[in-house]
Design a protein around this motif. Structure first.
Motif, PDB file in Angstrom:
ATOM      1  N   CYS A  63      34.111  48.919  61.772  1.00 51.79           N
ATOM      2  CA  CYS A  63      35.404  49.435  61.312  1.00 51.79           C
ATOM      3  C   CYS A  63      36.389  48.302  61.056  1.00 51.79           C
ATOM      4  O   CYS A  63      37.197  48.373  60.121  1.00 51.79           O
ATOM      5  N   GLY A  64      36.315  47.259  61.871  1.00 48.18           N
ATOM      6  CA  GLY A  64      37.163  46.089  61.643  1.00 48.18           C
ATOM      7  C   GLY A  64      36.814  45.388  60.339  1.00 48.18           C
ATOM      8  O   GLY A  64      37.708  44.994  59.570  1.00 48.18           O
ATOM      9  N   ILE A  65      35.511  45.254  60.063  1.00 49.16           N
ATOM     10  CA  ILE A  65      35.076  44.637  58.802  1.00 49.16           C
ATOM     11  C   ILE A  65      35.481  45.497  57.618  1.00 49.16           C
ATOM     12  O   ILE A  65      35.981  44.998  56.599  1.00 49.16           O
ATOM     13  N   LEU A  66      35.272  46.812  57.725  1.00 46.01           N
ATOM     14  CA  LEU A  66      35.635  47.723  56.636  1.00 46.01           C
ATOM     15  C   LEU A  66      37.151  47.703  56.391  1.00 46.01           C
ATOM     16  O   LEU A  66      37.599  47.713  55.229  1.00 46.01           O
ATOM     17  N   SER A  67      37.926  47.658  57.454  1.00 49.93           N
ATOM     18  CA  SER A  67      39.378  47.555  57.311  1.00 49.93           C
ATOM     19  C   SER A  67      39.761  46.255  56.625  1.00 49.93           C
ATOM     20  O   SER A  67      40.687  46.227  55.798  1.00 49.93           O
ATOM     21  N   MET A  68      39.048  45.187  56.945  1.00 43.39           N
ATOM     22  CA  MET A  68      39.308  43.902  56.282  1.00 43.39           C
ATOM     23  C   MET A  68      39.005  44.015  54.794  1.00 43.39           C
ATOM     24  O   MET A  68      39.765  43.482  53.955  1.00 43.39           O
ATOM     25  N   PHE A  69      37.919  44.712  54.432  1.00 43.25           N
ATOM     26  CA  PHE A  69      37.597  44.917  53.009  1.00 43.25           C
ATOM     27  C   PHE A  69      38.738  45.653  52.297  1.00 43.25           C
ATOM     28  O   PHE A  69      39.156  45.280  51.199  1.00 43.25           O
ATOM     29  N   GLY A  70      39.221  46.727  52.928  1.00 45.53           N
ATOM     30  CA  GLY A  70      40.318  47.473  52.335  1.00 45.53           C
ATOM     31  C   GLY A  70      41.585  46.657  52.243  1.00 45.53           C
ATOM     32  O   GLY A  70      42.293  46.675  51.220  1.00 45.53           O
ATOM     33  N   ALA A  71      41.899  45.913  53.298  1.00 44.51           N
ATOM     34  CA  ALA A  71      43.113  45.107  53.316  1.00 44.51           C
ATOM     35  C   ALA A  71      43.062  43.979  52.294  1.00 44.51           C
ATOM     36  O   ALA A  71      44.071  43.658  51.655  1.00 44.51           O
ATOM     37  N   LEU A 379      41.201  55.901  45.474  1.00 48.43           N
ATOM     38  CA  LEU A 379      41.683  55.826  44.092  1.00 48.43           C
ATOM     39  C   LEU A 379      42.437  54.522  43.838  1.00 48.43           C
ATOM     40  O   LEU A 379      42.311  53.921  42.765  1.00 48.43           O
ATOM     41  N   ALA A 380      43.230  54.097  44.813  1.00 50.87           N
ATOM     42  CA  ALA A 380      43.993  52.850  44.642  1.00 50.87           C
ATOM     43  C   ALA A 380      43.065  51.654  44.480  1.00 50.87           C
ATOM     44  O   ALA A 380      43.274  50.795  43.606  1.00 50.87           O
ATOM     45  N   VAL A 381      42.012  51.588  45.298  1.00 45.66           N
ATOM     46  CA  VAL A 381      41.073  50.466  45.202  1.00 45.66           C
ATOM     47  C   VAL A 381      40.209  50.607  43.952  1.00 45.66           C
ATOM     48  O   VAL A 381      39.836  49.605  43.330  1.00 45.66           O
ATOM     49  N   LYS A 399      41.292  36.779  43.740  1.00 42.39           N
ATOM     50  CA  LYS A 399      40.337  37.716  43.163  1.00 42.39           C
ATOM     51  C   LYS A 399      39.134  37.856  44.084  1.00 42.39           C
ATOM     52  O   LYS A 399      38.446  36.879  44.390  1.00 42.39           O
ATOM     53  N   LEU A 400      38.877  39.084  44.516  1.00 41.56           N
ATOM     54  CA  LEU A 400      37.779  39.365  45.435  1.00 41.56           C
ATOM     55  C   LEU A 400      36.445  39.445  44.714  1.00 41.56           C
ATOM     56  O   LEU A 400      36.392  39.815  43.533  1.00 41.56           O
ATOM     57  N   PRO A 401      35.342  39.120  45.404  1.00 44.00           N
ATOM     58  CA  PRO A 401      34.022  39.481  44.867  1.00 44.00           C
ATOM     59  C   PRO A 401      33.948  40.996  44.714  1.00 44.00           C
ATOM     60  O   PRO A 401      34.445  41.747  45.563  1.00 44.00           O
ATOM     61  N   LEU A 402      33.326  41.476  43.662  1.00 42.59           N
ATOM     62  CA  LEU A 402      33.357  42.891  43.315  1.00 42.59           C
ATOM     63  C   LEU A 402      32.728  43.777  44.383  1.00 42.59           C
ATOM     64  O   LEU A 402      33.149  44.933  44.567  1.00 42.59           O
ATOM     65  N   PHE A 403      31.743  43.248  45.140  1.00 39.00           N
ATOM     66  CA  PHE A 403      31.046  44.102  46.098  1.00 39.00           C
ATOM     67  C   PHE A 403      31.973  44.572  47.223  1.00 39.00           C
ATOM     68  O   PHE A 403      31.759  45.645  47.819  1.00 39.00           O
ATOM     69  N   ILE A 404      33.042  43.824  47.508  1.00 35.14           N
ATOM     70  CA  ILE A 404      33.946  44.210  48.603  1.00 35.14           C
ATOM     71  C   ILE A 404      34.693  45.502  48.280  1.00 35.14           C
ATOM     72  O   ILE A 404      34.631  46.467  49.063  1.00 35.14           O
ATOM     73  N   PRO A 405      35.410  45.596  47.154  1.00 36.58           N
ATOM     74  CA  PRO A 405      36.056  46.886  46.856  1.00 36.58           C
ATOM     75  C   PRO A 405      35.064  48.016  46.615  1.00 36.58           C
ATOM     76  O   PRO A 405      35.350  49.172  46.944  1.00 36.58           O
ATOM     77  N   VAL A 406      33.884  47.719  46.056  1.00 39.15           N
ATOM     78  CA  VAL A 406      32.892  48.769  45.801  1.00 39.15           C
ATOM     79  C   VAL A 406      32.417  49.393  47.113  1.00 39.15           C
ATOM     80  O   VAL A 406      32.353  50.626  47.248  1.00 39.15           O
ATOM     81  N   ILE A 407      32.080  48.558  48.096  1.00 34.64           N
ATOM     82  CA  ILE A 407      31.651  49.082  49.403  1.00 34.64           C
ATOM     83  C   ILE A 407      32.754  49.916  50.024  1.00 34.64           C
ATOM     84  O   ILE A 407      32.510  51.008  50.561  1.00 34.64           O
ATOM     85  N   PHE A 408      33.977  49.423  49.940  1.00 33.06           N
ATOM     86  CA  PHE A 408      35.098  50.148  50.538  1.00 33.06           C
ATOM     87  C   PHE A 408      35.295  51.509  49.874  1.00 33.06           C
ATOM     88  O   PHE A 408      35.516  52.518  50.547  1.00 33.06           O
ATOM     89  N   ILE A 409      35.202  51.555  48.553  1.00 34.09           N
ATOM     90  CA  ILE A 409      35.364  52.819  47.823  1.00 34.09           C
ATOM     91  C   ILE A 409      34.281  53.814  48.230  1.00 34.09           C
ATOM     92  O   ILE A 409      34.562  55.008  48.456  1.00 34.09           O
ATOM     93  N   ILE A 410      33.039  53.347  48.334  1.00 40.85           N
ATOM     94  CA  ILE A 410      31.930  54.239  48.710  1.00 40.85           C
ATOM     95  C   ILE A 410      32.169  54.847  50.091  1.00 40.85           C
ATOM     96  O   ILE A 410      31.982  56.053  50.302  1.00 40.85           O
ATOM     97  N   ILE A 411      32.619  54.018  51.045  1.00 37.65           N
ATOM     98  CA  ILE A 411      32.876  54.521  52.395  1.00 37.65           C
ATOM     99  C   ILE A 411      34.023  55.531  52.391  1.00 37.65           C
ATOM    100  O   ILE A 411      33.964  56.584  53.042  1.00 37.65           O
TER     101      ILE A 411
END
Length: 478
Positions: A63-71, A379-381, A399-411
């Motif tokens: 959850c900490g890692i996922l929160s970091m992805f979102g942040a 939706l925002a991400v 600019k983030l690597p694309l996989f970070i927002p994609v993983i966050f959106i899926i979750i």
């Protein structure tokens, strides 16, 4: 096109929101917003749904890692777009006016007020329980104390940005102190070789993979608040640097603190004791020392107060920016001429909170809308990815690597789907009420207001300006 109202004035005399929030203040405000009552009261939700001690610790870390992805996704958006407002402005700039208005509508009508009402009721309940124990606190007294606490935060946010930030600094310190008072004794006990509760930490017979998503939901709730800095972007000193450092530093501190806190809980308390406790931190303190339990209880009270103040501070900026963008009455984009605070936007948050505090079905009402925030966050991400492909020419200092927002959106979308599956009735009611914003948008925002109505509206706005001593901002801050 920037729509600020300009005047030939010296900068120190002009009315606008000053850049008073330094890196340190931004970090402490974010930490204070993240660390609420959850980590102190009911981490049993993660343990109950993960099945084992070892898996629950992995969930807290994930959850900490996922929160970091979102942040970090928010950080890219907050650095790219120079306006305050958080999710609202991200949706408007990337996906358009209607999604942003529906988010604003849902936050204003129920989601925001209900969240604040729940927080202040928890504050009042634990405060009165501390002083009235062993007697139960009267329900009316809890509600009155809750409203008193809320109006103190409203007055403070109307009075001074600096004092609101200083309060957040202090409350952030108290929250970290509370974590330290749990971590240090727990580590001392662990250093003495008390590992009994960690045996069979990944016992396969206790794992509950089908309920693991519910464990993630409980964990992510405890991490909520990580996007705080982007809501007051225009008030940050050196925002490009401050936003990114705030995200990284605050979440590293909180994630480490949460994991160590849970290790301390498991060192001192058995699984059964945690699962039967409604306030794990207080139960933990009772096992350590008689004097520690009341101290922890007071720190939990202050933790709720800090979360309330942070939410009000950010929410007022969201309303302020929406009004400035033309999706809310113009009065709420005005600033007090002496205090330089968004006074009307802060005051707007008060009436519905008061109404919900005295409503009898508050927690069910909040459940109707719990899924909507994850939907709008997703939706925002998603808007981040859409904007990249639509406008590749826009400078992006970060600019983030694309996989970070994609993983966050899926979750996020997975959590929305789970909510629809587990509580279709509640989610349907919530979605229906949110969609009531569609006709409001097309009748009052999309189409121009008739001249006669506009004249009456402008006259009312002018009179309220005089009463509240507010004017439109005189210097563009974005």
């Amino acid at each position: 096109m920037k729509n600020c109202f300009h005047k030939e004035k010296k900068e120190d005399e002009a009315v606008y929101l000053r850049r008073k929030i330094t890196l340190l203040r931004a970090i402490t405000m974010t930490i204070s917003s993240i660390i609420g009552s959850g980590i102190f009261i009911s981490p049993k939700g993660v343990l109950k749904n993960s099945g084992t001690v070892g898996m629950s610790l992995l969930v807290w870390f994930a959850c900490g890692i996922l929160s970091m992805f979102g942040a970090l996704s928010y950080a890219e958006l907050g650095i790219t777009f120079t306006k305050s407002g958080g999710i609202y402005i991200f949706l408007k700039e990337t996906l358009g006016a209607l999604p942003s208005f529906l988010y604003l509508w849902s936050e204003f009508i129920v989601t925001g007020p209900a969240n604040r009402a729940v927080i202040i009721l928890a504050f009042a309940h634990y405060l009165l329980e501390h002083f009235l124990a062993p007697c139960a606190a009267p329900a009316l007294a809890v509600k009155l104390v809750a409203l008193l606490a809320f109006y103190v935060t409203v007055a403070l946010n109307c009075w001074s940005v600096s004092w609101s930030a200083r309060l957040m600094n202090f409350l952030s310190f108290t929250k970290l102190t509370a974590l330290a008072l749990i971590i240090v004794p727990g580590m001392m006990v662990l250093s003495k070789g008390q590992f009994e509760n960690f045996q069979d930490a990944f016992d396969s017979s206790s794992l509950t993979f089908d309920r693991l998503p519910l464990a993630f939901f409980a964990g992510m709730f405890a991490y909520s608040g990580w996007g705080q800095a982007v809501y007051f972007r225009e008030e940050l000193v050196n925002p490009r640097r401050t936003i990114l450092l705030t995200v990284i530093v605050s979440l590293v501190i909180v994630t480490a603190g949460y994991i160590l806190t849970n290790i301390s809980y498991y060192t001192v308390l058995t699984v059964e004791e945690i699962l039967t406790s409604d306030a794990v931190a207080v139960t933990f303190a009772d096992h350590i020392s008689k004097w520690l339990a009341p101290v922890i209880q007071i720190l939990v009270v202050l933790s709720c107060f800090g979360t309330l103040n942070g939410g009000l501070f950010a929410g007022a900026r969201e309303t302020f920016v929406a009004s400035r963008e033309g999706q809310w009455p113009s009065l709420f984009s005005m600033i007090h001429i002496r205090r330089h605070t968004p006074l009307p936007a802060v005051l707007l948050r008060a009436p519905l909170v008061m109404l919900l505090v005295f409503s009898g079905d508050l927690y069910n009402l909040l459940n109707f809308f719990s899924f909507s925030r994850w939907l709008f966050v997703a939706l925002a991400v998603t808007g981040l990815i859409v904007h990249r492909y639509r406008h590749p020419e826009v400078p992006r200092p970060f600019k983030l690597p694309l996989f970070i927002p994609v993983i966050f959106i899926i979750i996020c979308l997975g959590s929305v789907a789970m909510s629809l599956y587990s509580a279709p009735g509640n989610c349907s009611i919530g979605a229906a009420i949110i969609l009531t914003g569609v006709p409001v948008y097309y009748l009052l925002i999309y189409r121009p207001i008739p001249p006669r109505c506009r004249a009456l509206f402008n006259d009312l706005t002018f009179k309220l300006q005089i009463l509240l001593e507010v004017v439109s901002q005189e210097i563009c801050t974005y």
